[in-house]
Structure formats: C-alpha cells, structure tokens
Write an enzyme that holds these catalytic residues in place. Structure first.
Site, PDB file in Angstrom:
ATOM      1  N   ASP A   1       0.863  -1.174   0.000  1.00 44.42           N
ATOM      2  CA  ASP A   1       0.000   0.000   0.000  1.00 44.42           C
ATOM      3  C   ASP A   1       0.908   1.236   0.000  1.00 44.42           C
ATOM      4  O   ASP A   1       2.141   1.138   0.109  1.00 44.42           O
ATOM      5  CB  ASP A   1      -0.975  -0.017   1.188  1.00 44.42           C
ATOM      6  CG  ASP A   1      -2.210   0.857   0.909  1.00 44.42           C
ATOM      7  OD1 ASP A   1      -2.152   1.710  -0.010  1.00 44.42           O
ATOM      8  OD2 ASP A   1      -3.231   0.701   1.603  1.00 44.42           O
TER       9      ASP A   1
HETATM   10  C1  NOJ Z   1      -4.025   3.898   0.109  1.00 43.72           C
HETATM   11  C2  NOJ Z   1      -5.208   2.999   0.240  1.00 43.72           C
HETATM   12  O1  NOJ Z   1      -5.166   2.287   1.460  1.00 43.72           O
HETATM   13  C3  NOJ Z   1      -5.342   2.018  -0.899  1.00 43.72           C
HETATM   14  O2  NOJ Z   1      -6.550   1.334  -0.760  1.00 43.72           O
HETATM   15  C4  NOJ Z   1      -5.240   2.735  -2.209  1.00 43.72           C
HETATM   16  O3  NOJ Z   1      -5.463   1.848  -3.270  1.00 43.72           O
HETATM   17  C5  NOJ Z   1      -3.873   3.383  -2.304  1.00 43.72           C
HETATM   18  N1  NOJ Z   1      -3.740   4.351  -1.222  1.00 43.72           N
HETATM   19  C6  NOJ Z   1      -3.631   4.070  -3.632  1.00 43.72           C
HETATM   20  O4  NOJ Z   1      -4.348   5.227  -3.713  1.00 43.72           O
END
Ligand code: NOJ
Length: 740
Positions: free
Chosen positions: A270
């Site tokens: 993430d």
């Molecule tokens: C953080 C989020 O937790 C995740 O779900 C998301 O896909 C990514 N950022 C990218 O934006």
C-alpha cells in the site's frame, strides 16, 4: 526502443509467455529489475523531469494516479521508445465504484446481493477507466468489516466472508473481463491483504490482532476466493497484524499466499506502507524496511522509494537473493504481457464507448435500485401513490446534492453528472404533485436550526414528507472514521421538528456506513437506506419511493442500536451463556440495591440488550414474502456428498417483487467453536402477486469445512441446523447429519 520481437508471440500460451518473460529478464540489469518493482505517483496532467528521467532509465515499472490521456500515452511513449528495453508501464488508479459513471459505494453494491449487477458495474468502470489509459485498478477491497466506525467500511463488501467472496469475485471478473488482453479489461487488485478491517476501535490504520484461526475462517476467505477468481494482483495492508506489519509479514505473503494458495500474480504494497514499517517500530530504517518487505514477498513498492534506494546494496550484501528478485520481476512482466501492453501500450479513445453513455447510466441506476434497503415501512406508507396525494415535501441537506451522493473514493466522477433526489422526483412526479422543497439545514453537520421553520412549513402544507438525511461523503472512506455514528449535526432534531406535524415521514438515508438510528426509528414511518448511491442515485430513489420499482436490497452488515454494541455481527459464537429474550434484562427494570446475581447471567448489555437494530440480511420489499415447508433431501449425508435444502417462497402481496432468499447453517459441535449461523448461499427470486415457488439450494460437505485448531481445513461429521429465510434471524429451520 519497443520490444518488437514480442509482438507476434502468443500471450495466451503459458509456455510462450514464460519464455518471453525469461528472455526479457535475461536482458535486464539489476537496476532495471528494481525499476519494475517500483511504482511512482503521476502528477495529474504533466510529467515532471524526475519522473521522465526515471522512466527513460528503466527505473519505473508503474505509475499511479495519472488519468490525463495524453499524459498517460506520453508516459508510455517514454517507457517504450526511450528506455533501453522498452517495457511498458502499468498505470494504476483507484477506480473503486466507477470512473465517470459513479455506482453506489461498494457497501451499497453489496446490499444488492447481486453478483451480476456488481460484475456489470465493475465492467463499465473498467471500460471507462481504460479509455483514459488506466490498466490497473486498486479494487476490490475485500476486507471483512464488522465495525461501522471504520470509515473504510464504505469501500467494503460487508461483514460476511461468503457474501464478500462471491461479490468480490464478481467484481474481479467484471474488471478483468474474459481476458485481460480484451479492450476495456483492466487488472484488479484484491486488497488489503490482510486483517485491515479489524483495525482496533474502528480507527483507520490501527493495529489488528486476529488469532490465526479467525484469520483463516473469516478474514482470509475472500482473498482465497480472489486467488480462485484470478485476481491479477494483491495489495498488502497498512496495518500491523499480530505484531508484524502486513507489508513485512512473510506468514501472509509467503506461507499463505504463495505456498498454500500458490498465487502467481504479484503483490503491491500500500501507499508508503514499506517505509511506514519503521514508524510502526518494526524496522530501524528504510533499508531494513526494504529488506523485510522484499523478503516477505512484496513485489512492487507503491509511492515510497526504499526498493530503488536500497535493494541493489541489499543484493550486493547477500541479504536478498537475486533469484527472489527475478521471481518478483517475472510476475510483474507477466501481467504486462497478459494485458497486451507489449503489443500496444497506447490508448486510443476511439476504441471505447462514450463515457457516461446511456447503457452505463442504466447499469448505475439498476445497481442503485438494487442497493437500497427498505429497513422499515410502517402502515405500508411506501410506495407513495401519486394519485392519492396532492403534494409532498422534500426536506434535507442531501436531497439536492449531486456531490455528496457520489460518496467516498471518487477521484474522477463529476457532481454535474449526478441526478439528485429533488431533480428525479420533480421529473417523475412534478407534473402531478406539488413538490415543496426545503433544505432544513445547510449541511449534515450544520449546528444551527435556522432552516427548521421553513422545513416545518413545507411539511405542514404537504400530504407526506420525504427527508433525505445522512452523512456527507467525506465522513467515510480512508482516514475518515467516526467514534459516534449517529446522524450528525442537527438532523435528529430536524426529524423531531418535522414529526410534530404528524405527517407521514419517509426517511431516505445517504451514508457510507450503518448509522445508529435507534433514536429516530420510531419518529419516522419508512426508512429507505440508500448508502451513497452515485450518479443515478436520485432516479433510483424516486422510482423506489413511487413504486416504479420495488426495493430488494438486503443488509450486508449488521446495524447496531448503539456504538457500544460494536463489534456486532450475525455470525457470532454462542458463548457459554448465550442471551435470550428471557435472560436479557433491561437495566431500567432492575430494582435499586439489586444483588449481583439478580441479572440474567447471560451475554448481553444491560442498556442495549443483545440484538441489533436491524440484522444482517434484513430488507423489506413491496411484495409480502412468506417462507414455508423447509425440507432437506436427506436426513444423513456422508462426507463428500451433497444435500438439497428447499423451501416454498410465496408472495402474498399485491406487487411483483424480488426477494433475496438466504441459506444459513450451524455446525452444532466443532473442534473449534463454530458461529451460531453462517451464510452458505443466496438467490434473488422474482415473484408475481400470489405466486409460489420452490427455492432449492445444494450444499456439499466441502461447503461446511472450516479450519480446526491445527489449522487444517476439515468438515467434521455431526449434527447441523439449516435455515432458509429473508434475513439472518429468519426462524424456519431443519436439520441433517453428516457422517464419515
Ligand atoms: C491507500 C489505500 O489504502 C489504498 O486502498 C489505495 O489503493 C492506495 N492508497 C492508492 O491510492
């Protein structure tokens, strides 16, 4: 320099795919391999020099958050024409519930219990996003969510592993199509692996402590289903799981995902979750974080640069095996081949249908219609009959707000395309009815009551009142958790004020989570829970209110009466002292100076009992459904066999309507204790007035399997109870026995 030699190879042939990947890999330097493992953020419509240079140098495998088509094509040109090996880019975007055509939030879609519409919704999202050069979405989010305080519940498919598995797989299929190489297919990403939904206190990013048995029986199940549905990628969770952050958790990434499930797609971290392992206190610095992540099995790093900064040294120092890097890069390259990017990395918008076209809007509307849950309908106040009314009042801060109805995680939607309740109701009934609109309060959080008088006046001069209340879109989603989940601001007070008029009240709730509505259920007649319904929310709600359509949504998550009941979910364990209506004593009924043992000695709250406000699976319709005559095809089955369980479903109402028929099972005695009910199947059945239909489910003993105390997946012989009904508290049951 474009890798021309791959143009004529067959990407559908496993052998030739592997050959192309290994041939390309053999030409790559370590820096280029690490480049493939690195995802950088785009700048939204332009390309900064550092990004262009990194792409030219082969130091970038993927970009995220770039949806300006010319910019995306230029990024691909830099990669394909100006880098040494010409490897195209993955372009990722959070297409969570629509691109331009915004569908209901995922939790709303889950309330449809309809894998077909969910798959169609994902498909149109993919097609629209692909037309802007996106080839990878970070969806579906299949975290099991049993805490409505957690803002990300909006993005989830609810509390139940079975429902989430079926619907998550449907979304993956919609995004990826029959073939990733097909026009309009984009790679899906099953996230967040794993345990993120159990963030303590419902506070985003918080620690998750989940025993292994519960991980396997609950939280991991949708992810296994995602592997089976061929999800191209996985994303590691932000959270610390049992002391080891997911992005450095080799039990998750290696033992479960690679060894047990033999997953061959790739895992992206993430956003900065690798560097954050140092903030967690798990690693001492970025280099250690990179080491833990790569050795755990995170193939690509999102946003941060620990791989780019440290992997070469770590390989040189012998701490990271080059073979491991090669495996990781191969998985990434393989997806690029499968997406057809080596054949054609560019996007030509002419190959795609128009954004927001009629058929996309129809799908969004159908999804919204099926997502709305009719929680209560006293005196059958709904549907409103235009012929029986002269006027309706439409009241509330969300009645005419195209922005808020789209909900969280909307990067690309535009409020100008939303049709609000006010517009849709005017369109549907405006020529026959007087519509008296008053906002009542400026926003859902507004503290003043200066608009109340006008709203009360509108109610007084109308036959019926429709109130559109709830939460603004920013109140749910990532980093947007709430400790108090009542209707915010002055909305309860507004309901009280309108209730004094004595007019029938239809409450429409737009929200990103279950709200605690205990204080308002008695003040209103009907409650239609519409979640954040997206672009076509208004027309869907108008059709439901005026009976063009019958509600058919069912709750994918339990609605608590009070925050203190959380976590509350239907698949709970029995405990040694299960509560019952008899044992559950109300605090107010206990006399002063009562002795300690005067109470029911059972598992309940003195001030809230043990039942939710609305149970999982609940949802009414304009039909009247009755379940009778449950039967099992046999009373005993052997391991490896199946049993049919059937019921008669009758619609005694006056309207054609659809019902989601649900099958639940209880395994009475287990090697580890089993939930008091578990969903095992569901079917949407449409019946005309007076129609009766036999609805049957087939259950195999494998469907009864669970992980035991040795973490083995087993079905145990023994006694089972089985229910079929319209929600998780439905009473009609039968039993059967499984033997060796
Ligand atoms: C953080 C989020 O937790 C995740 O779900 C998301 O896909 C990514 N950022 C990218 O934006």
């Amino acid at each position: 320099m474009h890798s021309i030699k791959f143009l004529h190879q067959d990407i559908h042939d496993e052998g030739s795919l592997k050959n192309m990947v290994s041939e390309l890999l053999s030409q790559m330097g370590l820096d280029e391999k690490i480049g493939q493992m690195s995802q950088l953020c785009g700048s939204g419509g332009w390309i900064p020099d550092h990004l262009a240079d990194a792409i030219r140098a082969g130091r970038v495998g993927s970009v995220l958050n770039e949806v300006d088509l010319d910019t995306v094509n230029e990024l691909q040109r830099l990669a394909v024409e100006e880098s040494r090996l010409g490897i195209p880019l993955l372009n990722g975007r959070d297409v969570i519930h629509g691109f331009k055509t915004i569908l209901p939030i995922p939790l709303g879609q889950a309330a449809s219990w309809d894998p077909t519409i969910i798959s169609e919704g994902a498909r149109i999202s993919a097609v629209e996003a692909a037309s802007a050069g996106v080839n990878w979405t970070f969806a579906p989010m299949i975290d099991i969510t049993r805490d409505p305080r957690w803002g990300r519940i909006a993005e989830s498919l609810g509390e139940d592993p079975y429902l989430c598995s079926v619907l998550g797989s449907a979304m993956i299929k919609g995004f990826q199509g029959a073939d990733l190489d097909e026009n309009g297919s984009i790679a899906a990403c099953a996230k967040h692996f794993a345990g993120y939904g159990a963030a303590e206190g419902g506070r985003d990013y918080n620690t998750a402590n989940i025993p292994e048995n519960e991980m396997r029986n609950v939280h991991l199940r949708p992810f296994k289903a995602a592997v089976d549905a061929d999800a191209a990628t996985f994303m590691s969770a932000f959270c610390d799981l049992n002391g080891v952050p997911a992005s450095g958790n080799s039990w998750l990434m290696d033992q479960i995902l690679r060894q047990e499930w033999e997953y061959d797609g790739f895992v992206v971290s993430d956003w900065e979750s690798i560097v954050e392992m140092t903030v967690h206190g798990f690693t001492g610095d970025d280099e250690q974080a990179a080491l833990e992540a790569v050795n755990a099995g995170i193939d690509m790093e999102m946003a941060s640069s620990t791989y780019r900064d440290h992997l070469e040294n770590l390989v040189a120092a012998g701490k990271v095996d080059l073979k491991q890097i090669d495996k990781m890069v191969s998985r990434i390259l393989e997806l690029k081949f499968k997406l057809g990017l080596f054949r054609d990395p560019y996007t030509n918008p002419e190959n795609y249908p128009e954004l927001l076209n009629e058929s996309h809007l129809q799908i969004a509307k159908e999804a919204a219609v099926k997502s709305c849950v009719l929680l209560q309908n006293k005196n059958r106040v709904l549907p409103l009959k235009k012929t029986a009314l002269n006027s309706v009042a439409l009241i509330g801060p969300l009645a005419d707000d195209g922005y808020e109805q789209m909900g969280t995680w909307v990067f690309d939607g535009d409020e100008a395309n939303s049709i609000s309740c006010l517009s849709a109701i005017k369109e549907l009934a405006g020529s026959e009815l007087e519509i008296n609109y008053a906002k009542g309060i400026e926003s859902t959080r507004y503290k003043d009551q200066d608009g109340f008088a006008e709203a009360v006046q509108a109610a007084e001069k109308s036959d019926t009142v429709i109130m559109v209340l709830g939460e603004e879109s920013f109140m749910s989603g990532e980093a947007h958790s709430r400790a108090n989940i009542d209707l915010p601001g002055q909305q309860e007070e507004l309901i009280n004020a309108i209730a004094t008029t004595g007019k029938p009240i239809v409450l429409v709730v737009l929200a990103g989570r279950p709200l605690t509505l205990d204080k308002v259920v008695d003040k209103v007649d009907a409650i239609l829970y519409a979640w954040h319904p997206g672009t076509m929310g208004g027309p869907a709600i108008a059709d439901l209110i005026f009976g063009v359509e019958s509600p058919s949504g069912k709750l994918p998550v339990t609605f608590p009466k009070a925050v203190g009941q959380i976590p509350i979910y239907y698949a709970t364990k029995n405990t040694g002292r299960p509560p019952s209506d008899e044992s559950c004593i109300q605090m107010d009924d206990v006399p002063a100076r009562a002795p300690q043992t005067s109470l029911g000695m059972a598992s309940f709250h003195l001030d809230a009992g043990y039942k939710p406000l609305f149970p999982f699976g609940h949802g009414l319709s304009y039909g009247e459904f009755h379940y009778v005559k449950i039967t099992t095809s046999r009373s005993h089955i052997a391991l490896g066999e199946s049993i049919d369980i059937a019921v008669d479903l009758i619609n005694t109402g006056e309207r054609q309507a659809e019902e989601v028929v649900q099958l639940y099972v209880r395994d009475l005695v287990g090697n580890v204790t089993r939930p008091i009910k578990e969903l095992k199947g569901f079917k949407r059945i449409k019946l005309n007035p007076g129609q009766r239909e036999r609805v049957s489910f087939s259950l195999h003993t494998d469907d009864l399997a669970f992980y035991d105390r040795n973490m083995q997946l087993i079905t145990e012989p023994g006694q089972f109870h089985v229910w079929i009904g319209g929600n998780s508290e439905a009473p009609l049951w039968a039993e059967f026995e499984v033997h060796e």
